[in-house]
Design a protein around this motif. Sequence first.
Motif, PDB file in Angstrom:
ATOM      1  N   ARG A  41      -2.220   1.615   8.289  1.00  0.00           N
ATOM      2  CA  ARG A  41      -2.792   0.287   8.528  1.00  0.00           C
ATOM      3  C   ARG A  41      -4.142   0.443   9.212  1.00  0.00           C
ATOM      4  N   TYR A  42      -5.155  -0.203   8.641  1.00  0.00           N
ATOM      5  CA  TYR A  42      -6.433  -0.355   9.315  1.00  0.00           C
ATOM      6  C   TYR A  42      -6.448  -1.789   9.831  1.00  0.00           C
ATOM      7  N   PRO A  43      -7.330  -2.117  10.778  1.00  0.00           N
ATOM      8  CA  PRO A  43      -7.355  -3.508  11.241  1.00  0.00           C
ATOM      9  C   PRO A  43      -7.520  -4.474  10.060  1.00  0.00           C
ATOM     10  N   GLY A  44      -6.532  -5.307   9.863  1.00  0.00           N
ATOM     11  CA  GLY A  44      -6.598  -6.322   8.811  1.00  0.00           C
ATOM     12  C   GLY A  44      -6.266  -5.811   7.414  1.00  0.00           C
ATOM     13  N   VAL A  45      -6.026  -4.518   7.236  1.00  0.00           N
ATOM     14  CA  VAL A  45      -5.736  -3.980   5.889  1.00  0.00           C
ATOM     15  C   VAL A  45      -4.569  -2.998   5.963  1.00  0.00           C
ATOM     16  N   THR A  46      -3.619  -3.169   5.055  1.00  0.00           N
ATOM     17  CA  THR A  46      -2.574  -2.155   4.915  1.00  0.00           C
ATOM     18  C   THR A  46      -2.944  -1.312   3.711  1.00  0.00           C
ATOM     19  N   ALA A  47      -3.442  -0.098   3.982  1.00  0.00           N
ATOM     20  CA  ALA A  47      -3.919   0.757   2.876  1.00  0.00           C
ATOM     21  C   ALA A  47      -2.752   1.448   2.170  1.00  0.00           C
ATOM     22  N   LEU A  48      -1.720   1.820   2.921  1.00  0.00           N
ATOM     23  CA  LEU A  48      -0.504   2.387   2.325  1.00  0.00           C
ATOM     24  C   LEU A  48       0.687   1.654   2.925  1.00  0.00           C
TER      25      LEU A  48
ATOM     26  N   GLY B 132      -4.608   3.964  -9.571  1.00  0.00           N
ATOM     27  CA  GLY B 132      -4.581   2.678  -8.876  1.00  0.00           C
ATOM     28  C   GLY B 132      -5.962   2.067  -8.938  1.00  0.00           C
ATOM     29  N   ALA B 133      -6.010   0.750  -8.839  1.00  0.00           N
ATOM     30  CA  ALA B 133      -7.296   0.060  -8.855  1.00  0.00           C
ATOM     31  C   ALA B 133      -8.078   0.440  -7.602  1.00  0.00           C
ATOM     32  N   ASN B 134      -9.357   0.089  -7.565  1.00  0.00           N
ATOM     33  CA  ASN B 134     -10.140   0.346  -6.359  1.00  0.00           C
ATOM     34  C   ASN B 134      -9.453  -0.314  -5.172  1.00  0.00           C
ATOM     35  N   GLY B 135      -9.324   0.433  -4.083  1.00  0.00           N
ATOM     36  CA  GLY B 135      -8.689  -0.104  -2.879  1.00  0.00           C
ATOM     37  C   GLY B 135      -7.179   0.011  -2.873  1.00  0.00           C
ATOM     38  N   ALA B 136      -6.602   0.675  -3.867  1.00  0.00           N
ATOM     39  CA  ALA B 136      -5.136   0.793  -3.949  1.00  0.00           C
ATOM     40  C   ALA B 136      -4.567   1.719  -2.874  1.00  0.00           C
ATOM     41  N   GLY B 137      -5.410   2.594  -2.329  1.00  0.00           N
ATOM     42  CA  GLY B 137      -4.932   3.491  -1.276  1.00  0.00           C
ATOM     43  C   GLY B 137      -4.942   4.958  -1.652  1.00  0.00           C
ATOM     44  N   LYS B 138      -5.597   5.309  -2.755  1.00  0.00           N
ATOM     45  CA  LYS B 138      -5.568   6.703  -3.244  1.00  0.00           C
ATOM     46  C   LYS B 138      -6.273   7.654  -2.265  1.00  0.00           C
ATOM     47  N   SER B 139      -7.499   7.293  -1.868  1.00  0.00           N
ATOM     48  CA  SER B 139      -8.243   8.187  -0.962  1.00  0.00           C
ATOM     49  C   SER B 139      -7.547   8.282   0.381  1.00  0.00           C
ATOM     50  N   THR B 140      -6.990   7.183   0.831  1.00  0.00           N
ATOM     51  CA  THR B 140      -6.275   7.186   2.110  1.00  0.00           C
ATOM     52  C   THR B 140      -5.104   8.166   2.038  1.00  0.00           C
ATOM     53  N   LEU B 141      -4.376   8.130   0.935  1.00  0.00           N
ATOM     54  CA  LEU B 141      -3.244   9.044   0.796  1.00  0.00           C
ATOM     55  C   LEU B 141      -3.724  10.498   0.846  1.00  0.00           C
TER      56      LEU B 141
ATOM     57  N   PRO C  21     -13.823  15.686  -2.731  1.00  0.00           N
ATOM     58  CA  PRO C  21     -13.956  14.296  -2.275  1.00  0.00           C
ATOM     59  C   PRO C  21     -14.577  13.408  -3.341  1.00  0.00           C
ATOM     60  N   GLU C  22     -14.357  12.114  -3.154  1.00  0.00           N
ATOM     61  CA  GLU C  22     -14.856  11.160  -4.152  1.00  0.00           C
ATOM     62  C   GLU C  22     -16.381  11.053  -4.094  1.00  0.00           C
ATOM     63  N   HIS C  23     -16.908  10.984  -2.882  1.00  0.00           N
ATOM     64  CA  HIS C  23     -18.333  10.667  -2.769  1.00  0.00           C
ATOM     65  C   HIS C  23     -19.183  11.927  -2.780  1.00  0.00           C
TER      66      HIS C  23
ATOM     67  N   ASP D  70     -10.362  13.726  -5.956  1.00  0.00           N
ATOM     68  CA  ASP D  70     -10.500  12.279  -5.795  1.00  0.00           C
ATOM     69  C   ASP D  70     -11.558  11.758  -6.767  1.00  0.00           C
ATOM     70  N   GLU D  71     -11.121  11.055  -7.773  1.00  0.00           N
ATOM     71  CA  GLU D  71     -11.997  10.446  -8.789  1.00  0.00           C
ATOM     72  C   GLU D  71     -13.030  11.431  -9.356  1.00  0.00           C
ATOM     73  N   PRO D  72     -12.578  12.559  -9.911  1.00  0.00           N
ATOM     74  CA  PRO D  72     -13.538  13.561 -10.397  1.00  0.00           C
ATOM     75  C   PRO D  72     -14.348  13.111 -11.603  1.00  0.00           C
TER      76      PRO D  72
HETATM   77  N1  LIG Z   1     -11.714   3.684   7.558  1.00  0.00           N
HETATM   78  C1  LIG Z   1     -11.288   2.522   7.089  1.00  0.00           C
HETATM   79  N2  LIG Z   1     -11.324   1.407   7.856  1.00  0.00           N
HETATM   80  C2  LIG Z   1     -10.878   0.212   7.389  1.00  0.00           C
HETATM   81  N3  LIG Z   1     -10.369   0.019   6.151  1.00  0.00           N
HETATM   82  C3  LIG Z   1     -10.315   1.093   5.339  1.00  0.00           C
HETATM   83  C4  LIG Z   1     -10.780   2.392   5.754  1.00  0.00           C
HETATM   84  N4  LIG Z   1     -10.574   3.256   4.727  1.00  0.00           N
HETATM   85  C5  LIG Z   1     -10.039   2.548   3.719  1.00  0.00           C
HETATM   86  N5  LIG Z   1      -9.878   1.250   4.077  1.00  0.00           N
HETATM   87  C6  LIG Z   1      -9.301   0.172   3.264  1.00  0.00           C
HETATM   88  O1  LIG Z   1      -8.021   0.617   2.831  1.00  0.00           O
HETATM   89  C7  LIG Z   1      -7.788   0.211   1.479  1.00  0.00           C
HETATM   90  C8  LIG Z   1      -7.511   1.435   0.636  1.00  0.00           C
HETATM   91  O2  LIG Z   1      -8.710   2.200   0.543  1.00  0.00           O
HETATM   92  P1  LIG Z   1      -8.798   3.581  -0.264  1.00  0.00           P
HETATM   93  O3  LIG Z   1     -10.204   4.095  -0.104  1.00  0.00           O
HETATM   94  O4  LIG Z   1      -7.684   4.449   0.132  1.00  0.00           O
HETATM   95  O5  LIG Z   1      -8.554   3.075  -1.754  1.00  0.00           O
HETATM   96  P2  LIG Z   1      -8.791   3.844  -3.113  1.00  0.00           P
HETATM   97  O6  LIG Z   1      -7.599   3.584  -3.950  1.00  0.00           O
HETATM   98  O7  LIG Z   1      -9.155   5.251  -2.859  1.00  0.00           O
HETATM   99  O8  LIG Z   1     -10.001   3.067  -3.734  1.00  0.00           O
HETATM  100  P3  LIG Z   1     -11.464   3.594  -4.125  1.00  0.00           P
HETATM  101  O9  LIG Z   1     -11.299   4.338  -5.387  1.00  0.00           O
HETATM  102  O10 LIG Z   1     -12.259   2.335  -4.259  1.00  0.00           O
HETATM  103  O11 LIG Z   1     -11.921   4.453  -2.978  1.00  0.00           O
HETATM  104  C9  LIG Z   1      -9.012  -0.548   1.049  1.00  0.00           C
HETATM  105  O12 LIG Z   1      -8.750  -1.936   1.239  1.00  0.00           O
HETATM  106  C10 LIG Z   1     -10.088  -0.074   1.988  1.00  0.00           C
HETATM  107  O13 LIG Z   1     -11.054  -1.073   2.198  1.00  0.00           O
END
Ligand SMILES: Nc1ncnc2c1ncn2[C@@H]1O[C@H](COP(=O)(O)OP(=O)(O)OP(=O)(O)O)[C@@H](O)[C@H]1O
Length: 350
Positions: free
Chosen positions: A12-19, A35-44, A81-83, A158-160
């Motif tokens: 959980r980030y403030p206001g967002v549940t990433a996983l 997963g779509a953008n923001g699905a939580g892949k990079s976080t995982l 990494p993705e970026h 991550d998104e190669p």
């Molecule tokens: N450091 C952070 N602080 C706050 N919110 C974050 C942070 N990192 C990710 N998030 C939020 O967590 C959610 C999941 O992000 P994540 O980057 O894991 O998604 P993703 O599936 O990898 O998407 P993308 O391909 O767009 O990166 C998103 O809503 C993102 O905005």
Amino acid sequence: MTVIETDSLSKRYPGVTALDRLTVDIGPGVTGLVGANGAGKSTLIKILLGLAPASDGSARVLGRDSARDGSAIRERVGYMPEHDCLPPDVSATEFVVHMARMSGLPRTAARERTADTLRHVGLYEERYRPMGGYSTGMKQRVKLAQALVHDPELVLLDEPTNGLDPAGRDEMLGLIRRVHTDFGISVLVTSHLLGELERTCDHIVVIDGGKLLRSQATTGFTATIGSLAVEVTDTDAHPDGTAALRDALTAAGLTVAEEPGRLLLVELPPATDPNPSKPPTDPRVEPSGDTTPADGIRDAHDLVRDAVADLGLGLVRMEQRRHRIAEVFQQRPATPAAPDERKGATADVR
Ligand SMILES: Nc1ncnc2c1ncn2[C@@H]1O[C@H](COP(=O)(O)OP(=O)(O)OP(=O)(O)O)[C@@H](O)[C@H]1O
């Protein structure tokens, strides 16, 4: 054997549940994380590498706890990494040697491994030029090379294919496949493009809003559902032969969709057992008389053949098709879907 396992993993980030209570087991081979953008892949991925703490739950990579053993995990795991993170003023060779040295390889071994790895990803003379002048495809290759240089057991990519044109994507996906087939390295590759992982991955995990939607062998995605494509001619009695056949088949209880070009798609029953908890049938035992998926497919063929003959239409073609992964995730309201299909998916299915 499990390469990655998560147990009720949340972030959980403030206001967002990433996983959100993600529980999944991933075995060896090439696995797609979709997963779509923001699905939580990079976080995982960051949690798996021990680079970010989980809020709840746990994750293990190659048998080690990612919260406690991050550095031991990173010794055995490569990360792309993705970026874009490449210094523009140094060459690919200098950069990858540096990354190899950072992973603990002695100087000579680092140079040799760098040359081998850059050759493997398809960078030749360019490897001595500053990376600032590289194309996106070349940069992605350098990022892949630095993930492989220390001979890991697993790579997290991550998104190669981000930013690559279709030909570049195909080449990158081919390279990723060879990482496993040539070196036996397991791969977790993320993408928001469900369709592109179909040819590359043995297994697909789909997440949405941080939750697990589906985890299944790729063949399971494509083989469980199929259809029969049927095209017929018109006759004087049936000036719209396609419509007449559609009505007849629907009346016979089949689910039929119409495609452009006078093609009817007749839904077939699952070709493989969609219920893995059911014990496998012993091949030595005679069939008990219960219908099997193969029976259902034969019945559908027979029904179509008979309907075409009864209407006196000419059969132009009748061929069985397997759905592509992307289609499995499109909403198909006409068909009663299996429970986990009904959840749908928001991944981009281009
Ligand atoms: N450091 C952070 N602080 C706050 N919110 C974050 C942070 N990192 C990710 N998030 C939020 O967590 C959610 C999941 O992000 P994540 O980057 O894991 O998604 P993703 O599936 O990898 O998407 P993308 O391909 O767009 O990166 C998103 O809503 C993102 O905005």
